[in-house]
Write a protein that holds these residues in place. Sequence first.
Motif, PDB file in Angstrom:
ATOM      1  N   CYS A  70       0.629  -1.008   0.385  1.00 56.30           N
ATOM      2  CA  CYS A  70       0.112   0.074  -0.095  1.00 56.30           C
ATOM      3  C   CYS A  70       1.359   1.121   0.371  1.00 56.30           C
ATOM      4  O   CYS A  70       0.525   2.646  -0.325  1.00 56.30           O
ATOM      5  N   CYS A  75      -2.192   0.388  -3.878  1.00 59.20           N
ATOM      6  CA  CYS A  75      -3.772   0.645  -3.271  1.00 59.20           C
ATOM      7  C   CYS A  75      -4.785  -0.816  -3.933  1.00 59.20           C
ATOM      8  O   CYS A  75      -5.446  -1.220  -2.944  1.00 59.20           O
TER       9      CYS A  75
ATOM     10  N   GLN B 121      -5.891   2.402   3.010  1.00 57.33           N
ATOM     11  CA  GLN B 121      -5.664   3.376   4.260  1.00 57.33           C
ATOM     12  C   GLN B 121      -6.397   4.639   4.900  1.00 57.33           C
ATOM     13  O   GLN B 121      -6.674   4.667   5.811  1.00 57.33           O
TER      14      GLN B 121
HETATM   15 ZN   LIG Z   1      -2.021   2.743  -0.650  1.00 56.90          ZN
END
Ligand SMILES: [Zn+2]
Lengths: 133, 133
Positions: A70, A75, B121
């Motif tokens: 990430c 992502c 995230q």
């Molecule tokens: Zn990420």
Amino acid sequence: MRIGTLAERLRTTPHAIRFYERRGLLPVPQRADNRYRSYTEQDAERLRLLVGLRQLDLPLEQAAALAGMCTAGHCEQVSEELREAISQKREELRRRIDELQFLDRRLAHLAGQLGSGETPQAVITLGKEERDV
Amino acid sequence: MRIGTLAERLRTTPHAIRFYERRGLLPVPQRADNRYRSYTEQDAERLRLLVGLRQLDLPLEQAAALAGMCTAGHCEQVSEELREAISQKREELRRRIDELQFLDRRLAHLAGQLGSGETPQAVITLGKEERDV
DNA sequence: CTTGACATTGGAGCCGCTCTAGGGTTTAGC
DNA sequence: GCTAAACCCTAGAGCGGCTCCAATGTCAAG
Ligand SMILES: [Zn+2]
Ligand SMILES: [Zn+2]
Ligand SMILES: [Zn+2]
Ligand SMILES: [Zn+2]
């Protein structure tokens, strides 16, 4: 930022952070002149992800791998793998919860038997093994 | 009776039995001429209790202690301690089950967010630590 | 006689930290 | 400037409860 500060921010411990590093799960941080570890915000962000994923009770290695990906910008792929991991974890949870509830019922039953004067041996049956062999 | 036979009868393994012995949790059994462990019915009964108590997920040491006492005839006292242990274990189980159910709900929520396009995230929030410090 | 199943011992490995011992460094108050 | 507290360092042991491995010995069936 030093290790204690980072640990406090992420509600973990310096010990745990060093442990992750020894395991090769975190990039080796820079050191100050006094040999103290010195973390950047990027280090912090990566560890934050790792800690967050651990709180979902993913296996440490997997949590670390996903945090690394990430941070490296993959992502999309992380999102995918995470969905899969979550679904597996939920199945595992369902099984585990069933086990615990089963045990709880068994304990309740046992307590009742002990309360009404049964001996431990009689109660810890286990099926008196030989019978069903 | 040899260790393999005993293990099979009690649905455990020779490894586990030797492990208990090394820990000093079982009386040292007699040995045959070939140095193989040789178990009596009394040994078996005591181990049966131990295994049974372990299946209730009592701590190994406690399970072994109770099995020993019971075998030595202090069934009353065992009964007492067992009731107490069961009640504590049930509390622990309730807490644990709550935790797991909480995690399950969290995972469900997360899966939903990931499904609707949120990034990992953003989702692995952890409260973005700094805010509440 | 050979093959395979069983037994023996000691010790490493699993999981994810947590803690200790035995040092060195920084920081705050006086 | 000094001292004490609080931080940092490394290396390694310990937790629970087994599980599995290596290397070797023993024994029953075919
Ligand atoms: Zn990420
Ligand atoms: Zn009943
Ligand atoms: Zn008894
Ligand atoms: Zn929401």
